[in-house]
Design a protein around this motif. Sequence first.
Motif, mmCIF file in Angstrom:
data_model
loop_
_atom_site.group_PDB
_atom_site.id
_atom_site.type_symbol
_atom_site.label_atom_id
_atom_site.label_comp_id
_atom_site.label_asym_id
_atom_site.label_seq_id
_atom_site.Cartn_x
_atom_site.Cartn_y
_atom_site.Cartn_z
ATOM 1 N N THR A 191 -5.011 -2.837 -4.430
ATOM 2 C CA THR A 191 -4.134 -2.043 -5.286
ATOM 3 C C THR A 191 -2.769 -2.710 -5.463
ATOM 4 O O THR A 191 -2.172 -3.197 -4.502
ATOM 5 C CB THR A 191 -3.922 -0.637 -4.695
ATOM 6 N N SER A 246 0.851 -1.192 0.000
ATOM 7 C CA SER A 246 0.000 0.000 0.000
ATOM 8 C C SER A 246 0.882 1.235 0.000
ATOM 9 O O SER A 246 2.082 1.172 0.289
ATOM 10 C CB SER A 246 -0.885 0.015 1.246
ATOM 11 N N ASN A 284 -7.634 -0.028 -1.401
ATOM 12 C CA ASN A 284 -6.283 -0.083 -0.856
ATOM 13 C C ASN A 284 -5.776 -1.515 -0.716
ATOM 14 O O ASN A 284 -4.589 -1.785 -0.881
ATOM 15 C CB ASN A 284 -6.240 0.611 0.513
ATOM 16 N N VAL A 308 -0.875 1.076 -12.231
ATOM 17 C CA VAL A 308 -1.609 0.914 -10.973
ATOM 18 C C VAL A 308 -2.901 0.180 -11.271
ATOM 19 O O VAL A 308 -3.663 0.564 -12.156
ATOM 20 C CB VAL A 308 -1.924 2.282 -10.332
#
Length: 220
Positions: A70, A32, A67, A62
């Motif tokens: 990711t 993260s 979160n 990305v």
Amino acid sequence: MIIPYNTTYFSPSKVYRRLSILMLIKDMPHSSQHLIAQKSHLSSSMVNIYIKELKQAGLITVSGKTNRTTEYHLTQKGQKKLFQDFISFSSEAVQIYASVKREIIRLLKRYETNGIRTVVLYGASDTAEVVVSAIPHTRLVVIGIVDGDPSKQGHIFNGTLIQAPEAISQIDPDAVLITSFARQDEIYNNIESILGEDIEVLTLTDLQQLQQTTLSEVVR
């Protein structure tokens, strides 16, 4: 992974921080931004800015909507950039290392002119690694390595067994060389408490000579 540092004389630049983040993404694509911030010693907001810049430059991709999902990945362009930056960083680091090594060689040669031949290194540290690499350029010989940290004692350092400071008297060198810049006074006092003034203690900084040079410059 390149571990970021914060020092007075080598403050991290934007190029250095970018290299650090690219390296972190390469090694930990599932991280993260918060974790990247922790590892790179930057704020989360600063990392967010770098991530946007890297993405816009086509260096990373990305993916993921939250979160937790990711992921960051280097593009082919990003891998090439990381390689180029790492080579440049390594080249500068080697130049700094070589500069420090030359200065240590200069100082050691001054000690050898005083009749010193055998030395024990006090401190099995990164600085000692530089000293060991400098020794062959002099007539000095390392006949022992000691360290006050019990966790280091009994281990091998550059082919030599690390012993406790109390072993210095048994090794019986011409002098003890303190291989630390930051803890010189502390180590000197420890040597004195163990051996008194029966052995010569050397350091990696010639402060007396430095003071004389500075004084002469002021007088001029």
